[in-house]
Enzyme design. Structure first.
Site, PDB file in Angstrom:
ATOM      1  N   GLU A 150      -1.136  27.061 -18.192  1.00 25.30           N
ATOM      2  CA  GLU A 150      -0.690  26.569 -16.883  1.00 25.30           C
ATOM      3  C   GLU A 150      -1.500  25.304 -16.615  1.00 25.30           C
ATOM      4  O   GLU A 150      -2.723  25.365 -16.461  1.00 25.30           O
ATOM      5  CB  GLU A 150      -0.957  27.613 -15.806  1.00 25.30           C
ATOM      6  CG  GLU A 150      -0.145  28.873 -16.021  1.00 25.30           C
ATOM      7  CD  GLU A 150      -0.235  29.828 -14.845  1.00 25.30           C
ATOM      8  OE1 GLU A 150      -1.135  29.684 -14.015  1.00 25.30           O
ATOM      9  OE2 GLU A 150       0.618  30.717 -14.782  1.00 25.30           O
ATOM     10  N   CYS A 168      -2.856  22.117  -8.201  1.00 23.44           N
ATOM     11  CA  CYS A 168      -1.904  21.737  -9.249  1.00 23.44           C
ATOM     12  C   CYS A 168      -0.471  21.707  -8.713  1.00 23.44           C
ATOM     13  O   CYS A 168       0.361  20.935  -9.185  1.00 23.44           O
ATOM     14  CB  CYS A 168      -1.997  22.706 -10.409  1.00 23.44           C
ATOM     15  SG  CYS A 168      -1.725  24.418  -9.892  1.00 23.44           S
TER      16      CYS A 168
HETATM   17  P1  NAD Z   1     -10.330  21.925 -17.778  1.00 24.11           P
HETATM   18  O1  NAD Z   1      -9.233  21.906 -18.771  1.00 24.11           O
HETATM   19  O2  NAD Z   1     -11.367  20.883 -17.849  1.00 24.11           O
HETATM   20  O3  NAD Z   1     -11.128  23.317 -17.840  1.00 24.11           O
HETATM   21  C1  NAD Z   1     -10.476  24.544 -17.650  1.00 24.11           C
HETATM   22  C2  NAD Z   1     -11.271  25.638 -18.337  1.00 24.11           C
HETATM   23  O4  NAD Z   1     -11.259  25.406 -19.746  1.00 24.11           O
HETATM   24  C3  NAD Z   1     -12.745  25.718 -17.937  1.00 24.11           C
HETATM   25  O5  NAD Z   1     -13.124  27.071 -17.846  1.00 24.11           O
HETATM   26  C4  NAD Z   1     -13.447  25.059 -19.102  1.00 24.11           C
HETATM   27  O6  NAD Z   1     -14.771  25.504 -19.268  1.00 24.11           O
HETATM   28  C5  NAD Z   1     -12.585  25.508 -20.259  1.00 24.11           C
HETATM   29  N1  NAD Z   1     -12.659  24.670 -21.463  1.00 24.11           N
HETATM   30  C6  NAD Z   1     -12.904  23.348 -21.552  1.00 24.11           C
HETATM   31  N2  NAD Z   1     -12.877  22.959 -22.843  1.00 24.11           N
HETATM   32  C7  NAD Z   1     -12.599  24.053 -23.590  1.00 24.11           C
HETATM   33  C8  NAD Z   1     -12.416  24.282 -24.977  1.00 24.11           C
HETATM   34  N3  NAD Z   1     -12.514  23.301 -25.874  1.00 24.11           N
HETATM   35  N4  NAD Z   1     -12.124  25.533 -25.390  1.00 24.11           N
HETATM   36  C9  NAD Z   1     -11.995  26.542 -24.497  1.00 24.11           C
HETATM   37  N5  NAD Z   1     -12.170  26.383 -23.168  1.00 24.11           N
HETATM   38  C10 NAD Z   1     -12.459  25.155 -22.713  1.00 24.11           C
HETATM   39  O7  NAD Z   1      -9.614  21.962 -16.363  1.00 24.11           O
HETATM   40  P2  NAD Z   1     -10.298  21.881 -14.941  1.00 24.11           P
HETATM   41  O8  NAD Z   1     -10.740  20.482 -14.705  1.00 24.11           O
HETATM   42  O9  NAD Z   1     -11.264  23.006 -14.790  1.00 24.11           O
HETATM   43  O10 NAD Z   1      -9.070  22.222 -13.985  1.00 24.11           O
HETATM   44  C11 NAD Z   1      -8.256  21.274 -13.413  1.00 24.11           C
HETATM   45  C12 NAD Z   1      -6.921  21.248 -14.113  1.00 24.11           C
HETATM   46  O11 NAD Z   1      -6.326  22.537 -14.051  1.00 24.11           O
HETATM   47  C13 NAD Z   1      -5.941  20.311 -13.426  1.00 24.11           C
HETATM   48  O12 NAD Z   1      -5.203  19.618 -14.400  1.00 24.11           O
HETATM   49  C14 NAD Z   1      -5.031  21.264 -12.670  1.00 24.11           C
HETATM   50  O13 NAD Z   1      -3.749  20.766 -12.376  1.00 24.11           O
HETATM   51  C15 NAD Z   1      -4.976  22.411 -13.607  1.00 24.11           C
HETATM   52  N6  NAD Z   1      -4.549  23.620 -12.906  1.00 24.11           N
HETATM   53  C16 NAD Z   1      -3.318  24.135 -13.187  1.00 24.11           C
HETATM   54  C17 NAD Z   1      -2.869  25.261 -12.520  1.00 24.11           C
HETATM   55  C18 NAD Z   1      -1.519  25.865 -12.822  1.00 24.11           C
HETATM   56  O14 NAD Z   1      -1.299  27.003 -12.449  1.00 24.11           O
HETATM   57  N7  NAD Z   1      -0.620  25.150 -13.471  1.00 24.11           N
HETATM   58  C19 NAD Z   1      -3.673  25.862 -11.555  1.00 24.11           C
HETATM   59  C20 NAD Z   1      -4.918  25.287 -11.280  1.00 24.11           C
HETATM   60  C21 NAD Z   1      -5.350  24.177 -11.975  1.00 24.11           C
END
Ligand code: NAD
Length: 488
Positions: free
Chosen positions: A259, A292
């Site tokens: 997501e 989001c």
């Molecule tokens: P991010 O991708 O930076 O991090 C998300 C998670 O992934 C964190 O827990 C992080 O530690 C982990 N992560 C990072 N690198 C990783 C790797 N290589 N392997 C495994 N895990 C890893 O995202 P963010 O900045 O925390 O969140 C914001 C983003 O999330 C925005 O783009 C937002 O739109 C999206 N979002 C989407 C929804 C939805 O339901 N579509 C809901 C909320 C947020």
């Protein structure tokens, strides 16, 4: 529960370790989490920083826990999920206070809306598994029965915005399906996940069914998703991270859902209730735009541009920026200085690009707040139209007719949500039917039935969660076929 280190957050004791195999485990390495409410006050807490060895330990514990939890009847599972929901409700105030300091989320909103929604996620999935009936039919003299089998350990990776609610949204179906879970919350807001693990412990999951690993995404997160014993990966976050996780999932042929980000269109037709539309448009600044689902591209029928803008400004002017602990506050600080600078970077580049800053456009002195900002782009190719900003920054464009509205709505690589305001039912169905997004709201926003599918098209994600969609994802689906008349 064994004794563990805690940090005191607004009077609430929050465990700072990993929760693995039914026990709290301290980490040798730690990372700090700070409060967006008072960034310069120093660390709120030092949290265990997992590594590859912790990831392996957690997956092993989850594999052991799966052997027990995966064999629980749906009735037994539902009982534990409902107990967890009750505990969440009973601890709503503590969860809200911790989330507000850790992430900056509006406390009143947490207490009144999101914590309850978190509890409802567990209750809904308890209800769904109890109501589920295997489908059985006779075809060509064979009795066919379709069954859901729990799949195994599931890695659940969540983002920093709305961390508590989003974690429950993903954990509930995984656990309801009979999978064990390893939750890895985001490093910018790890604390409410620790409270949730503590409540899960109290709810009575068997050891190893529910695990929490704290740490940095590129470190322990990457190790978790690469572990070959993991059977499902469910991720919410950015498209960039999804690419890394998708590659790890592909290497082990593990199903994964993602997501991801959004760049929703907010389409306003001249035949709509203009004030209602303008009010909801200004509401896209809610949670400082760290949402989001938000409709961040305002697309307004050209003939009503002035009237709409006047109403929009009236509503936006009334928004109260302030401390998220104060119930009067409507616009909270951004979650992190890195994020505030990122948001401002978009605005600075928009200025340089010749886009017009209609309102806002600057950080607020001495805090992590950012002014609610509206930009009229020089063209549809402007970065602020095409890229997710994830802050209180909206764009404004006009359209001449329905066809142009649909074309603009569909003109980014994202496709998570869209919002349409119109007074015409026919137009609602016509336009809603042609917008490429996982969810289109007409004359409303943010309400969602938890049993409806949820997910995005294009850069906004892979797969659908919600209701039976998530239960199917977390299950290995089997057809049992028995020759008619061969058994008595
Ligand atoms: P991010 O991708 O930076 O991090 C998300 C998670 O992934 C964190 O827990 C992080 O530690 C982990 N992560 C990072 N690198 C990783 C790797 N290589 N392997 C495994 N895990 C890893 O995202 P963010 O900045 O925390 O969140 C914001 C983003 O999330 C925005 O783009 C937002 O739109 C999206 N979002 C989407 C929804 C939805 O339901 N579509 C809901 C909320 C947020």
């Amino acid at each position: 529960m064994n004794q563990t280190k805690t940090a005191s957050i607004d009077g609430v004791e929050v465990p700072t370790g990993h929760y693995i195999g039914g026990r709290w485990i301290e980490g040798e390495q730690t990372f700090e989490t700070r409060s967006p409410v008072d960034w310069d006050a120093g660390p709120l807490a030092l949290i265990a920083r997992g590594d590859a060895a912790i990831a392996t330990t957690a997956v092993q514990a989850a594999a052991d826990g799966f052997e027990v939890w995966g064999r629980y009847s749906v009735g037994q599972r539902a009982e534990v999920l409902n107990r967890l929901a009750d505990l969440i409700d009973a601890n709503a105030d503590e969860i809200a206070r911790v989330e507000t300091l850790d992430m900056g989320f509006l406390q009143e909103s947490m207490r009144l809306r999101l914590v309850g929604r978190g509890a409802l996620n567990f209750r809904t999935y308890a209800e769904l598994i109890l109501a589920h009936e295997d489908r059985t039919w006779n075809a060509k003299s064979q009795w066919n029965t379709v069954q859901r089998m729990p799949a195994g350990p599931a890695v659940v990776i969540t983002p920093w915005n709305a961390p508590f609610m989003l974690s429950t949204w993903k954990l509930a179906p995984a656990l309801a399906s009979g999978n064990s879970v390893i939750h890895k919350p985001a490093e910018w807001s790890p604390l409410s996940a620790a409270l949730l693990a503590e409540l899960a412990d109290e709810a009575g999951f068997p050891p190893g069914a529910y695990n929490l690993v704290q740490g940095i995404g590129e470190e322990v997160g990457a190790a978790l998703v690469a572990d070959p014993h993991v059977r499902r990966i469910t991720f919410t976050g950015s498209p960039e991270t999804a690419r890394h996780i998708g590659a790890a999932a592909a290497a082990n042929l593990v199903p994964f859902t993602a997501e991801l980000g959004g760049k929703g269109a907010f389409v306003v037709f001249a035949d709509s209730d203009l004030d209602a539309a303008a009010k909801k448009a200004a509401w896209q600044f809610d949670d400082s735009g760290q949402v989001c689902l938000a409709g961040t591209r305002l697309l307004v029928e050209a003939s009503i541009r002035e009237e709409f803008l006047e109403r929009f400004h009236n509503h936006a002017d009334a928004l109260v920026l302030g401390d998220p602990r104060d119930p009067a506050t409507e616009i909270a600080p951004l979650a992190h200085p890195i994020h505030r600078d990122r948001v401002h970077g978009f605005v600075e580049r928009a200025r340089a690009n010749g886009d017009t800053i209609v309102r806002g456009g600057a950080p607020v002195e001495a805090s992590l707040h950012y002014q609610p900002t509206l930009i009229e782009p020089a063209s549809n190719d402007s970065e602020v139209v095409q890229k997710e900003i994830f802050g209180p920054v909206l764009t404004l464009q006009t359209f001449a007719d329905e066809a142009e509205a649909i074309e603009l709505a569909n003109s980014t690589d994202y496709g998570l949500t869209a919002i349409v305001y119109t007074g015409s039912r026919e137009r609602a169905e016509r336009v809603g039917g042609q917008i490429r997004a996982g969810l289109v709201w007409v004359n409303t926003f943010l309400v969602r039935d938890l049993t409806a599918p949820f997910g995005g098209c294009g850069l906004s994600g892979i797969g659908r969660e919600g209701g039976d969609y998530a239960l199917d994802f977390h299950s290995d689906i089997k057809t049992l076929m028995i020759a008619d008349g061969s058994t008595s």
